[in-house]
Structure formats: C-alpha cells, structure tokens
Design a protein around this motif. Structure first.
Motif, PDB file in Angstrom:
ATOM      1  N   GLY A 186       0.836  -1.194   0.000  1.00 25.71           N
ATOM      2  CA  GLY A 186       0.000   0.000   0.000  1.00 25.71           C
ATOM      3  C   GLY A 186       0.868   1.240   0.000  1.00 25.71           C
ATOM      4  O   GLY A 186       2.016   1.192   0.454  1.00 25.71           O
ATOM      5  N   PRO A 187       0.354   2.364  -0.499  1.00 25.20           N
ATOM      6  CA  PRO A 187       1.152   3.591  -0.557  1.00 25.20           C
ATOM      7  C   PRO A 187       1.486   4.122   0.830  1.00 25.20           C
ATOM      8  O   PRO A 187       0.661   4.066   1.746  1.00 25.20           O
ATOM      9  N   GLY A 188       2.701   4.621   0.994  1.00 27.08           N
ATOM     10  CA  GLY A 188       3.152   5.170   2.269  1.00 27.08           C
ATOM     11  C   GLY A 188       4.433   5.945   2.076  1.00 27.08           C
ATOM     12  O   GLY A 188       4.972   6.000   0.955  1.00 27.08           O
ATOM     13  N   PRO A 189       4.958   6.559   3.123  1.00 30.32           N
ATOM     14  CA  PRO A 189       6.185   7.352   3.012  1.00 30.32           C
ATOM     15  C   PRO A 189       7.351   6.541   2.449  1.00 30.32           C
ATOM     16  O   PRO A 189       7.580   5.402   2.856  1.00 30.32           O
ATOM     17  N   ALA A 190       8.077   7.133   1.520  1.00 29.06           N
ATOM     18  CA  ALA A 190       9.202   6.456   0.875  1.00 29.06           C
ATOM     19  C   ALA A 190      10.511   6.809   1.559  1.00 29.06           C
ATOM     20  O   ALA A 190      10.604   7.797   2.303  1.00 29.06           O
ATOM     21  N   VAL A 191      11.535   6.017   1.315  1.00 32.91           N
ATOM     22  CA  VAL A 191      12.881   6.329   1.785  1.00 32.91           C
ATOM     23  C   VAL A 191      13.310   7.639   1.117  1.00 32.91           C
ATOM     24  O   VAL A 191      13.166   7.789  -0.095  1.00 32.91           O
ATOM     25  N   PRO A 192      13.810   8.617   1.875  1.00 34.62           N
ATOM     26  CA  PRO A 192      14.104   9.934   1.291  1.00 34.62           C
ATOM     27  C   PRO A 192      15.224   9.899   0.266  1.00 34.62           C
ATOM     28  O   PRO A 192      16.156   9.105   0.368  1.00 34.62           O
ATOM     29  N   ASP A 193      15.109  10.778  -0.705  1.00 35.88           N
ATOM     30  CA  ASP A 193      16.155  10.935  -1.709  1.00 35.88           C
ATOM     31  C   ASP A 193      17.358  11.632  -1.075  1.00 35.88           C
ATOM     32  O   ASP A 193      17.226  12.396  -0.111  1.00 35.88           O
ATOM     33  N   GLU A 194      18.533  11.391  -1.628  1.00 31.95           N
ATOM     34  CA  GLU A 194      19.775  11.979  -1.085  1.00 31.95           C
ATOM     35  C   GLU A 194      19.732  13.502  -1.054  1.00 31.95           C
ATOM     36  O   GLU A 194      20.404  14.128  -0.234  1.00 31.95           O
ATOM     37  N   GLU A 195      18.939  14.094  -1.935  1.00 34.03           N
ATOM     38  CA  GLU A 195      18.850  15.564  -1.980  1.00 34.03           C
ATOM     39  C   GLU A 195      18.420  16.138  -0.638  1.00 34.03           C
ATOM     40  O   GLU A 195      18.893  17.193  -0.212  1.00 34.03           O
TER      41      GLU A 195
END
Length: 267
Positions: free
Chosen positions: A131-140
């Motif tokens: 299910g959709p949920g918070p993703a691992v943050p991008d390096e930016e």
C-alpha cells in the motif's frame, strides 16, 4: 448561442459543472502541494525476496499478510498492521535495529541491526508493495550542505525539544518510555522518524514540515554534534537539573567537610 443557453437549463448541467470544479480543484492541489521526497524504485525480485524475509522474521507478530495480530487471550496487539506504513517506516525500524524486537517492552529500543542493508531494502520493498506510504528519502533531502542550521534549530525547538531536549540528548517520558538521543543518528533515520512518527513520536509529513524543513533540522543536529559543549563538561546536556544537582553535591560536601574540620579543631 441559443442552443448553448438552452443547455444551461438541462438537469445534468449542474452535475457537469460540479464535476469540472472537482477536477480543477484536484489539479490545482496536485500542482501546488509541497514537493515530497522521491520514492526509491524496486523490482519484483526485491519484493519477492522481501516477502520471504517477512515471513521468516516478521509474520509471527504482524501476520502472514502484514495485517497485524492481536492476542485474543489478553486483548493486546502483538504487532500492528504494516499495510500503508511505507518503505521509510521499515527502513527506520529495521535499519536502527528496533525491529525485529527481541522481547516485548514499553517500546522498541535501538540496537545493532539484525539485517544487512540489502535485506532491509528488500523488506522495505515488500511492505511498500502492500500500500502507498512514506518512501525512503532521496539523497537531496539529506545533503546538509544545502540546509539552514538556524532555521532548523528554530523548528527543532518548537516541535522536538520538549521531548528530545534542546541539545538533542533525549529525555524520559511516561510509563517507562523515553525520547531517544538524536545526536549522532544517521540523517536518513532522522528524516524517516519525522516522516513516519515511530512509537510515541508524532508524524511530521509534508503538510506540516516540508522536505527542506526536515533537511534544516538534520543540519541543526549535525551542527550541534560538531560544536560539542562550548562550556566544557556537558553534564549529560540535561540542563539546570543536573547542573543544580552537581552544584549542591559539591557545595554540601564542602560544607559537611568544613563542619567536621571545625568540630575537630574545637576539640
């Protein structure tokens, strides 16, 4: 024009206008909502490997389909549902060693991770597929060279210091729980904690703290770590309570010692 004017009185005209208004509102919301952290892409092999890891290590508490389990005899939750928690929650909990838990307690304590980075990534891929949920943050959003420590300090003192201490040293909570130290924590895990709100922590998603705000907070914490304690001995960075305790301990020791010395001289 007469034909167009006649259609305005058609019974479906109001419904069409309402649908157009909803589409326009949704489009504007999507266009102007805060920019979110970029999601990591996973392959089907990642998902399948993560499912195997889940069944072997997590299903006992969270259920074979990650729907969560309840202890019927005691009426307590063995493990919450993981559907919709996102890859970020898994990366934080497993990456900091909090999961899998060794034993039930007031809260999951940080310990050395039991899974490798690749296994953690695969497990996150499987949970993200549920299910959709918070993703691992991008390096930016983890690049502190682009962050503002001053703004981050202001955000931290307003939203975090009441539990984690203004110096990020952590603090005690109720019922055997505590807010952990946040100095020296991996920036990715700090971001994920703000994004997912693990255990007693509130969720700071894009509606209240933007990705750049979170990056500013991480920059502030790194600045605290690099600066250290300008005054010398930090006394645990717990503020006036420990400072007063140390002062009274030293003063009382000197007073008692002086009294004993004077009593001895009088004899």
């Amino acid at each position: 024009m007469k034909a167009l004017a006649a259609r305005r009185h058609h019974p479906m005209a109001l419904l069409v206008i309402l649908l157009l208004a909803l589409v326009a509102t949704g489009g504007l919301y999507a266009a102007f909502q805060p920019q979110a952290a970029q999601a990591e892409s996973y392959t089907q092999d990642d998902v399948e490997a993560g499912q195997a890891l889940f069944l072997a290590n997590c299903a006992t508490c969270h259920g074979r389909n990650a729907e969560g389990l309840v202890d019927v005899t005691e009426g307590s939750t063995l493990g919450p549902s993981l559907i919709g928690v996102g890859a970020a929650a898994v990366d934080f909990q497993v990456g900091t060693g909090r999961m899998p838990m060794q034993a039930a307690g007031a809260q999951a304590e940080r310990k050395p991770p039991q899974m490798t980075e690749e296994q953690t990534r695969q497990l996150a891929a499987y949970v993200a597929s549920l299910g959709p949920g918070p993703a691992v943050p991008d390096e930016e959003w983890l690049d502190t060279s682009q962050g503002d420590a001053t703004k981050g300090g202001e955000i931290f003192r307003i939203n975090c210091a009441m539990c984690h201490n203004a110096a990020g040293a952590g603090g005690a909570l109720t019922r055997g729980k505590d807010a952990p130290q946040v100095i020296g924590v991996d920036p990715k895990h700090v971001y994920e904690a703000m994004e997912t709100g693990p255990q007693n922590m509130p969720v700071f998603n894009e509606t209240n703290l933007s990705p750049s705000d979170k990056r500013d907070v991480i920059t502030y914490l790194e600045t605290l770590e690099e600066t250290g304690s300008p005054g010398g001995l930090s006394l645990g960075s717990l503020g006036p309570v420990t400072e007063g305790l140390y002062a009274w301990t030293i003063i009382l020791t000197l007073l008692v010692g002086t009294s004993v010395w004077l009593g001895g001289k009088a004899k």
